[in-house]
Design a protein around this motif. Structure first.
Motif, short mmCIF file in Angstrom:
data_model
loop_
_atom_site.label_atom_id
_atom_site.label_comp_id
_atom_site.label_asym_id
_atom_site.label_seq_id
_atom_site.Cartn_x
_atom_site.Cartn_y
_atom_site.Cartn_z
N GLU A 66 0.81 -1.21 0.00
CA GLU A 66 0.00 0.00 0.00
C GLU A 66 0.84 1.27 0.00
O GLU A 66 0.31 2.38 0.08
CB GLU A 66 -0.92 0.01 1.22
CG GLU A 66 -1.93 -1.12 1.27
CD GLU A 66 -2.87 -1.09 0.07
OE1 GLU A 66 -3.40 -0.02 -0.24
OE2 GLU A 66 -3.05 -2.15 -0.55
N ASP A 68 2.61 4.52 -0.91
CA ASP A 68 2.20 5.48 -1.94
C ASP A 68 2.91 6.81 -1.77
O ASP A 68 3.53 7.09 -0.74
CB ASP A 68 0.68 5.68 -1.94
CG ASP A 68 0.15 6.19 -0.61
OD1 ASP A 68 0.80 7.05 0.01
OD2 ASP A 68 -0.93 5.75 -0.17
N GLU A 113 -2.32 4.10 -9.90
CA GLU A 113 -1.40 3.00 -9.62
C GLU A 113 -0.53 2.73 -10.84
O GLU A 113 -1.02 2.30 -11.88
CB GLU A 113 -2.18 1.74 -9.22
CG GLU A 113 -2.83 1.84 -7.86
CD GLU A 113 -2.86 0.49 -7.13
OE1 GLU A 113 -2.01 -0.36 -7.41
OE2 GLU A 113 -3.75 0.33 -6.30
N LYS A 118 2.30 3.88 -6.19
CA LYS A 118 0.93 4.37 -6.22
C LYS A 118 0.94 5.84 -5.84
O LYS A 118 1.56 6.23 -4.85
CB LYS A 118 0.07 3.56 -5.25
CG LYS A 118 -1.38 4.01 -5.17
CD LYS A 118 -2.24 3.02 -4.41
CE LYS A 118 -1.90 2.96 -2.96
NZ LYS A 118 -2.81 2.11 -2.18
N THR A 179 2.14 -2.99 9.14
CA THR A 179 1.70 -3.62 7.89
C THR A 179 1.81 -5.14 7.95
O THR A 179 0.93 -5.86 7.48
CB THR A 179 2.53 -3.11 6.70
OG1 THR A 179 3.91 -3.45 6.88
CG2 THR A 179 2.42 -1.60 6.57
N TYR A 184 -2.38 -3.13 8.83
CA TYR A 184 -2.62 -1.68 8.64
C TYR A 184 -3.63 -1.13 9.64
O TYR A 184 -4.40 -0.22 9.31
CB TYR A 184 -3.11 -1.39 7.21
CG TYR A 184 -2.17 -1.82 6.13
CD1 TYR A 184 -1.13 -1.01 5.69
CD2 TYR A 184 -2.32 -3.07 5.51
CE1 TYR A 184 -0.26 -1.41 4.69
CE2 TYR A 184 -1.46 -3.48 4.50
CZ TYR A 184 -0.44 -2.65 4.11
OH TYR A 184 0.43 -3.06 3.11
#
Length: 265
Positions: A66, A68, A113, A118, A179, A184
């Motif tokens: 995830e 980003d 993405e 991302k 994570t 998360y």
């Protein structure tokens, strides 16, 4: 190897690789140029990167799928459009220049993405004093809420400097734990802020102490799932076991124990 040496080494492996860092910088430069091309009639005040990548606490995608890059696009918005309209502008921009990439809305952002990273593009507006606002998540009182996207950076820099560069490595480890073991549960930003707000003073002697003190200080709420409560209790028990092994001089056992919480990847 001591537990602190193991954790310090692991944290150094949780930074972006040279290749990953170069690819992200190239993508940011391309994104910036394309925004200038697309909004070329004076629609924007500015656009810029913010978030964990600017603070050096972003995790590589090999350990955090995830991961980003946050990017803010500040519209002049003379007609007072609501967030949905500005989000649509960003969506149209993405479909024009990134038609083969995955694009979706994740309020209050538009997500792009790419193969290696991302992007979360956040629309914003600016008042006459330069104060920024982004879409409100609740719309309870207003469509917009004030924000200071780079203000926390300096707080983290000060805390990391005062800790002799131990807080950033500790944060990366805690985010890895979040994570890898907690699915998360904690907001990445709020976890960073929790460390800075609560553990800047007194200064700890090692990365290990920052990590251990932070985890043992966390508590769960009555409404939290039993699964999360069990995971947090287990993390605290592993830390207690590790400390006891160290106290008794069983360093191999201590390292083996802490790897249950922070495994190699």
């Amino acid at each position: 190897m001591s537990v602190n040496s193991y954790l310090t080494t692991l944290s150094s492996e949780l930074v972006l690789s040279t290749t990953e860092n170069t690819n992200i910088k190239t993508s940011i430069a391309t994104l910036s140029q394309r925004l200038n091309w697309h909004f070329n009639n004076g629609e924007l005040h500015k656009h810029f990167q913010f978030g964990s990548n600017t603070r050096g606490t972003i995790l590589p995608r090999r350990v955090d799928s995830e991961s980003d890059v946050d990017y803010m696009v500040v519209f002049k918005n003379p007609n007072g459009y609501k967030p949905e309209t500005l989000l649509k502008y960003l969506k149209d921009f993405m479909h024009k220049y990134y038609s083969k990439s995955e694009i979706y809305k994740d309020s209050p952002t538009m997500v792009l993405e790419l193969n290696h990273i991302k992007f979360e593009l956040v629309p914003a507006i600016q008042d006459m004093w330069g104060n920024l606002s982004i879409p409100s998540r609740t719309n309870f009182l207003s469509d917009w809420m004030s924000t200071d996207p780079t203000g926390f950076n300096q707080e983290l820099v000060r805390a990391n400097t005062n800790s002799n560069s131990k807080i950033k490595p500790a944060i990366r480890l805690l985010k890895y734990w979040n994570t890898n073991k907690l699915n998360y549960y904690y907001s990445s930003f709020l976890l960073e802020k929790y460390v800075v707000d609560n553990f800047s003073y007194p200064i700890r002697n090692s990365v290990k102490e920052y990590v251990f003190d932070c985890i043992t200080s966390l508590n769960y709420n009555y409404t939290d799932s039993q699964s999360f409560k069990n995971k947090l209790d287990r993390a605290k028990q592993i830390i207690n076991n590790t400390r006891e092994y160290e106290r008794q001089g069983y360093l191999v056992s201590a390292e083996s124990e802490i790897k249950k919480l922070f495994p190699k990847f």
